[in-house]
Design a protein around this motif. Structure first.
Motif, PDB file in Angstrom:
ATOM      1  N   VAL A  66      -7.832   0.090  -9.579  1.00 14.65           N
ATOM      2  CA  VAL A  66      -6.882   0.936  -8.851  1.00 14.65           C
ATOM      3  C   VAL A  66      -6.808   2.328  -9.480  1.00 14.65           C
ATOM      4  N   GLU A  84     -10.115   4.290  -8.794  1.00 10.24           N
ATOM      5  CA  GLU A  84     -10.446   4.622  -7.410  1.00 10.24           C
ATOM      6  C   GLU A  84      -9.507   5.643  -6.774  1.00 10.24           C
ATOM      7  N   ASN A  85      -8.435   6.024  -7.473  1.00  8.45           N
ATOM      8  CA  ASN A  85      -7.449   6.943  -6.913  1.00  8.45           C
ATOM      9  C   ASN A  85      -7.165   8.082  -7.889  1.00  8.45           C
ATOM     10  N   VAL A 141      -2.089   7.590  -9.305  1.00 13.97           N
ATOM     11  CA  VAL A 141      -1.536   6.256  -9.080  1.00 13.97           C
ATOM     12  C   VAL A 141      -0.190   6.161  -9.779  1.00 13.97           C
ATOM     13  N   THR A 185       8.482   0.551  -3.168  1.00 14.16           N
ATOM     14  CA  THR A 185       7.495   1.364  -2.466  1.00 14.16           C
ATOM     15  C   THR A 185       8.023   2.789  -2.340  1.00 14.16           C
ATOM     16  N   GLY A 193      -1.478  13.834  -2.851  1.00 14.64           N
ATOM     17  CA  GLY A 193      -1.668  12.483  -2.351  1.00 14.64           C
ATOM     18  C   GLY A 193      -1.666  11.515  -3.527  1.00 14.64           C
ATOM     19  N   TYR A 194      -1.119  10.332  -3.318  1.00 20.61           N
ATOM     20  CA  TYR A 194      -1.089   9.350  -4.402  1.00 20.61           C
ATOM     21  C   TYR A 194      -1.072   7.941  -3.833  1.00 20.61           C
ATOM     22  N   GLU A 195      -1.477   7.020  -4.676  1.00 22.83           N
ATOM     23  CA  GLU A 195      -1.423   5.591  -4.374  1.00 22.83           C
ATOM     24  C   GLU A 195      -0.263   5.021  -5.186  1.00 22.83           C
ATOM     25  N   SER A 196       0.455   4.082  -4.609  1.00 19.44           N
ATOM     26  CA  SER A 196       1.511   3.420  -5.368  1.00 19.44           C
ATOM     27  C   SER A 196       1.213   1.930  -5.441  1.00 19.44           C
ATOM     28  N   VAL A 197       1.659   1.316  -6.528  1.00 23.25           N
ATOM     29  CA  VAL A 197       1.513  -0.124  -6.716  1.00 23.25           C
ATOM     30  C   VAL A 197       2.900  -0.671  -7.021  1.00 23.25           C
TER      31      VAL A 197
END
Length: 109
Positions: A11, A14-15, A18, A24, A46-50
């Motif tokens: 993760v 790939e981002n 993060v 969320t 832009g970002y990814e969240s977990v």
């Protein structure tokens, strides 16, 4: 733990950005995660969240992965930046935006 570390590494790798958080972006489950989302949104990246509340292995694994005891945790271009307090300090000093710019992080679409 190695499988969990592999999942985290994937993760993070790939981002560009993060955020490991509780909840969320639309429904953060703690004040610190809410503040971290607000900072990232203000930076316009832009970002990814977990959501660590959805996966106990990730929730525990991220703490050892980064050697940082608390959540949320921010990664930029594969590097651990810190938690919400560090994010806030960097944001207020203009350092977080500078870091995003220097790393070539894409703006949110």
């Amino acid at each position: 733990m190695s499988e969990t570390n592999d999942r985290i590494s994937k993760v993070v790798g790939e981002n560009d950005v993060v955020l490991f958080m509780k909840g969320t972006p639309l429904f953060p489950q703690c004040g610190f995660s809410s503040r971290a989302i607000a900072i990232l949104d203000h930076c316009g990246v832009g970002y990814e969240s977990v959501d660590v509340l959805q996966d106990m292995e990730i929730r525990q694994g991220i703490k050892s992965y980064s050697d940082w005891p608390t959540i949320p945790q921010l990664y930029v271009k594969g590097e651990f930046v810190g938690g919400s307090d560090i994010m806030m300090e960097m944001f207020e000093a203009g350092e977080l935006q500078t870091l995003m710019d220097e790393k070539g992080v894409a703006k949110a679409s």
